[in-house]
Design an enzyme around this catalytic site. Sequence first.
Site, PDB file in Angstrom:
ATOM      1  N   LEU A   9      10.545  -8.118   0.751  1.00  0.00           N
ATOM      2  CA  LEU A   9      11.475  -7.072   1.166  1.00  0.00           C
ATOM      3  C   LEU A   9      10.702  -5.960   1.869  1.00  0.00           C
ATOM      4  O   LEU A   9       9.896  -5.255   1.255  1.00  0.00           O
ATOM      5  CB  LEU A   9      12.222  -6.533  -0.046  1.00  0.00           C
ATOM      6  CG  LEU A   9      12.954  -7.591  -0.904  1.00  0.00           C
ATOM      7  CD1 LEU A   9      13.710  -6.922  -2.048  1.00  0.00           C
ATOM      8  CD2 LEU A   9      13.896  -8.421  -0.041  1.00  0.00           C
ATOM      9  N   GLY A  12      12.915  -1.242   4.205  1.00  0.00           N
ATOM     10  CA  GLY A  12      13.201   0.140   3.847  1.00  0.00           C
ATOM     11  C   GLY A  12      12.627   1.170   4.804  1.00  0.00           C
ATOM     12  O   GLY A  12      11.699   0.900   5.575  1.00  0.00           O
ATOM     13  N   ARG A  16       9.464   8.867   2.070  1.00  0.00           N
ATOM     14  CA  ARG A  16       8.477   9.728   1.418  1.00  0.00           C
ATOM     15  C   ARG A  16       7.088   9.606   2.050  1.00  0.00           C
ATOM     16  O   ARG A  16       6.219  10.432   1.782  1.00  0.00           O
ATOM     17  CB  ARG A  16       8.405   9.402  -0.084  1.00  0.00           C
ATOM     18  CG  ARG A  16       9.520  10.058  -0.886  1.00  0.00           C
ATOM     19  CD  ARG A  16       9.334   9.813  -2.360  1.00  0.00           C
ATOM     20  NE  ARG A  16       9.779   8.484  -2.750  1.00  0.00           N
ATOM     21  CZ  ARG A  16       9.588   7.951  -3.959  1.00  0.00           C
ATOM     22  NH1 ARG A  16       8.931   8.636  -4.877  1.00  0.00           N
ATOM     23  NH2 ARG A  16      10.027   6.740  -4.240  1.00  0.00           N
ATOM     24  N   THR A  86      18.927  -4.317  -2.047  1.00  0.00           N
ATOM     25  CA  THR A  86      18.020  -5.454  -2.206  1.00  0.00           C
ATOM     26  C   THR A  86      18.768  -6.774  -2.368  1.00  0.00           C
ATOM     27  O   THR A  86      18.309  -7.814  -1.869  1.00  0.00           O
ATOM     28  CB  THR A  86      17.108  -5.224  -3.412  1.00  0.00           C
ATOM     29  OG1 THR A  86      17.920  -4.925  -4.573  1.00  0.00           O
ATOM     30  CG2 THR A  86      16.152  -4.067  -3.158  1.00  0.00           C
ATOM     31  N   GLY A 147      12.225   1.067 -14.834  1.00  0.00           N
ATOM     32  CA  GLY A 147      13.225   0.502 -15.722  1.00  0.00           C
ATOM     33  C   GLY A 147      12.533  -0.178 -16.887  1.00  0.00           C
ATOM     34  O   GLY A 147      11.455  -0.760 -16.728  1.00  0.00           O
ATOM     35  N   GLU A 162      17.460   1.465 -16.862  1.00  0.00           N
ATOM     36  CA  GLU A 162      16.805   2.322 -15.879  1.00  0.00           C
ATOM     37  C   GLU A 162      16.306   3.603 -16.543  1.00  0.00           C
ATOM     38  O   GLU A 162      16.845   4.054 -17.563  1.00  0.00           O
ATOM     39  CB  GLU A 162      17.771   2.659 -14.741  1.00  0.00           C
ATOM     40  CG  GLU A 162      18.211   1.458 -13.915  1.00  0.00           C
ATOM     41  CD  GLU A 162      17.044   0.759 -13.233  1.00  0.00           C
ATOM     42  OE1 GLU A 162      16.051   1.448 -12.884  1.00  0.00           O
ATOM     43  OE2 GLU A 162      17.110  -0.468 -13.064  1.00  0.00           O
ATOM     44  N   LYS A 359     -22.461  -3.478  25.452  1.00  0.00           N
ATOM     45  CA  LYS A 359     -21.090  -3.943  25.640  1.00  0.00           C
ATOM     46  C   LYS A 359     -21.103  -5.285  26.370  1.00  0.00           C
ATOM     47  O   LYS A 359     -21.754  -5.440  27.402  1.00  0.00           O
ATOM     48  CB  LYS A 359     -20.293  -2.887  26.427  1.00  0.00           C
ATOM     49  CG  LYS A 359     -18.928  -3.351  26.909  1.00  0.00           C
ATOM     50  CD  LYS A 359     -18.964  -3.576  28.414  1.00  0.00           C
ATOM     51  CE  LYS A 359     -17.604  -4.039  28.930  1.00  0.00           C
ATOM     52  NZ  LYS A 359     -17.665  -4.396  30.375  1.00  0.00           N
TER      53      LYS A 359
END
Length: 469
Positions: A9, A12, A16, A86, A147, A162, A359
Amino acid sequence: MANATAIILAAGEGTRMKSNHAKVSHKILGKPMIRWVADAAIAGGCDRVVIVVGSHADEVRAIAEAAYAGATATVECVEQAERLGTGHAVKVALEATGISDGPVVVLNGDLPLVTGQTVAAFAESVSGGNAAATAFTIVPPDPFGYGRIVLAADGTIERNIEQKDCTPEQAATLTECNAGCYAFDGALLAAHIGEVGCDNAQGEYYLPDMLEILKSHGHAVRAFHCDDWREGLGVNSRAQLAQLTAIARDRINEQLMAAGVTFIDPAQAWIGPDCTIGRDTIVWPQTHLIGTCHVGQNCQLGPNTRLTNTSAGNDCVIDETVAIDAVLENGVDCGPRAYLRPGTHMLDNSKAGTHVEIKKSTIGRGSKVPHLSYIGDTTMGEGVNIGAGSITCNYDGVHKHKSVIGDNVFVGSDTMMVAPAEIGDGALVAAGSVITEPVPADALALGRARQTVIEDWAPVHFEKLRAQK
């Protein structure tokens, strides 16, 4: 685990993080978080990895496509156009891919410390009919925010409470915490995912509801306890990103020390997860290995060294060096303050010294570029010595040009070799020369302006200057 699928998943917002980028694109030890999770899933035997993208979907998809093109496992992205929770994300993944059997592990994309061994055991927990689903549980030192899992006498999950719903007594006594990841029997997941509802304050479809749904159909739902609570840690802020980076750093450095690598200060060395270091190598403070790096045995790394996608053989000294997409063979000596740019190939016992930049060049066996020089687009033979302040002038303002320097050439200090330069074997180039024509083997090349000397000139000159005051 044969026929196992991982759904990651990663849709989102990650608000934050206060970032213009996807949360899962943020890096830990130089590697995006989403790749830590996907790599763990592949290492755990998942032959199919489905990444659910949403916010910054193009960015996450680009990371996956670049990393897993040609991978043994199938890695694909599915977009959750509407982020409705979810449960909805998993439903979107199932519908888009047609997954309907085998173990399915659902992992969060910000779970960088989970290991392949743990993912394999997690998938195994729902095989053989032992459970329809398992919840990934940990016992962290501070359970606040998680939880809490209540287990029945037979070991099945009785309740998931929870944090906000915990009584003070439950918050104090219930220590088994739900890390937010789940494993399912794929057939049962596909059959019942449509029963997840959105009758809640947020109007979202929550995957944890699948536990009660499966129980209501008479199926066993159990806890999968992970002994190392750190594997269940997620990232929701920059502070947590730093904390997990430190944990990942320590874990990798401990493994390397156990394999025979010495760290002067393990807290000041950042070694990426896809890097290897041979035994008896010493890693000094402020050393960074990023991407895919391989360092051999009995080397000195650092201090103040950063290697990116670079390999080094045995017995190398790499001191205060930045090297990117470079190859160093055995006995190479670099630094301090050397810069090896992409395409640099240093053969056995060659040297790039203080304030040297190289290089897209090959430096031959035993050849030395000791200090204050630039070598670009050059093929250099063995036994060459480049004097201080020398430059291959490879750029004409529009195009890059190549130079070839033969074996056992001596180039004096402050020499400009204007590309395309050719210097034959055994030639000597006098200091201060500008080389614009080919130099034959064993020749002396002298390209200085003629020196003029006017005797007794200086006193007269300075006397005139003083008279002008």
